[in-house]
Enzyme design. Structure first.
Site, PDB file in Angstrom:
ATOM      1  N   ASP A 146      32.421 -25.872  -0.211  1.00  0.00           N
ATOM      2  CA  ASP A 146      32.287 -24.953  -1.303  1.00  0.00           C
ATOM      3  C   ASP A 146      33.572 -24.364  -2.108  1.00  0.00           C
ATOM      4  OD1 ASP A 146      30.886 -23.506  -3.146  1.00  0.00           O
ATOM      5  OD2 ASP A 146      30.480 -21.696  -2.016  1.00  0.00           O
TER       6      ASP A 146
ATOM      7  N   HIS B 123      29.581 -23.617  -6.005  1.00  0.00           N
ATOM      8  CA  HIS B 123      28.373 -23.154  -6.302  1.00  0.00           C
ATOM      9  C   HIS B 123      28.400 -22.279  -7.669  1.00  0.00           C
ATOM     10  CE1 HIS B 123      29.009 -19.512  -3.965  1.00  0.00           C
ATOM     11  NE2 HIS B 123      28.540 -18.858  -4.955  1.00  0.00           N
TER      12      HIS B 123
ATOM     13  N   SER C  36      29.717 -16.254  -5.850  1.00  0.00           N
ATOM     14  CA  SER C  36      30.707 -15.509  -6.213  1.00  0.00           C
ATOM     15  C   SER C  36      32.065 -16.175  -6.657  1.00  0.00           C
ATOM     16  CB  SER C  36      30.850 -14.469  -5.002  1.00  0.00           C
ATOM     17  OG  SER C  36      31.051 -15.060  -3.942  1.00  0.00           O
ATOM     18  N   GLY C  37      32.817 -16.571  -5.693  1.00  0.00           N
ATOM     19  CA  GLY C  37      33.879 -17.389  -5.902  1.00  0.00           C
ATOM     20  C   GLY C  37      34.994 -16.164  -5.771  1.00  0.00           C
TER      21      GLY C  37
END
Length: 257
Positions: A103, A52, A198-199
């Site tokens: 994700d 995302h 975020s990631g």
């Protein structure tokens, strides 16, 4: 904290205005060069992050974004700056109600980086690795330190120790939770990662080394550090084939070219 220097992969995917997309609530200043953020460096040219974060429907990638490596404080220069040459999101990635399915994404940099004391690759979990509430796990980031409370001062990287939450407990908070996700965070207010795009990697100790267990994905839509609501992470262990096949196929294509 000297041991954490082994993790020294500092990365940030951000927009042209320099705005990071994540948060840490209840954290403290991290030792310089000790945490990878925004994504994690796997090889000299590939970065692991959340799908995302690089979704073209939400973010104009790569035109307005770039990668910073070797960053400790956002107000200080980084060791490397790289543009993005390729993005490979999981083919089944999708937004579904309040959840983000599959994700995970890999981002290829336009130019390879050289490993150093501040820029090193992240280790990934082995098939035999298991993680639970007894595991020593951590997350880091530069974003808000509370709901609508921005990180101030020199904007130094924040680190936070988080416990992994049982799947059954998390399922009660997030009915949309799948087996490809895991939860981490204190069930008490004030110690949590932010639920936004975020990631950042969730890392844990395993057999004497630090490995990336999760990728920060989503959380409660009402805000961060809410009592009883941990953060939801993509389980890296569930996507080892995707990671390996993406990097390997790219190398083969480059060799043939």
């Amino acid at each position: 904290m000297g041991f954490w220097v082994l993790l020294s992969v500092i990365l940030l995917v951000q927009d042209a205005a320099g705005e990071a997309r994540s948060s840490i609530a209840g954290g403290k200043d991290a030792q310089k060069g000790s945490w990878p953020c925004g994504g994690s460096l796997l090889t000299e040219e590939w970065v692991l992050t959340a799908a995302h974060c690089v979704d073209p429907n939400d973010n104009p990638i790569p035109d307005r974004s770039f990668i910073r490596l070797g960053t400790h404080s956002l107000n200080e220069p980084s060791v490397f700056y790289r543009s993005i040459s390729r993005i490979v999101s999981h083919p089944q990635y999708q937004k579904q109600c309040l959840a983000l399915l599959h994700d995970i994404a890999l981002v290829k940099m336009s130019k390879k980086v050289s490993f150093s004391s501040l820029v090193k690759p992240m280790s990934l979990p082995k098939p035999s690795d298991t993680f639970d509430s007894r595991s020593k796990c951590f997350v880091a980031g530069w974003g808000d330190v509370g709901t609508n409370v921005e990180l101030s001062g020199n904007r130094t990287l924040q680190e936070l120790k988080l416990p992994i939450v049982k799947q059954s407990t998390c399922k009660k908070k997030f009915p949309e939770l799948t087996d490809n996700m895991l939860c981490a965070g204190s069930m008490k207010k004030g110690k949590d990662s932010y639920q936004g795009d975020s990631g950042w990697p969730l890392v844990c100790r395993s057999s004497g080394e630090i490995v990336q267990v999760g990728i920060m994905s989503f959380g409660n839509t009402n805000g961060c550090d809410l009592k009883g609501f941990p953060g939801v992470y993509t389980s890296v262990k569930c996507y080892m084939d995707f990671i390996s096949e993406t990097i390997t196929s790219d190398r083969q294509a480059s060799a043939e070219a």
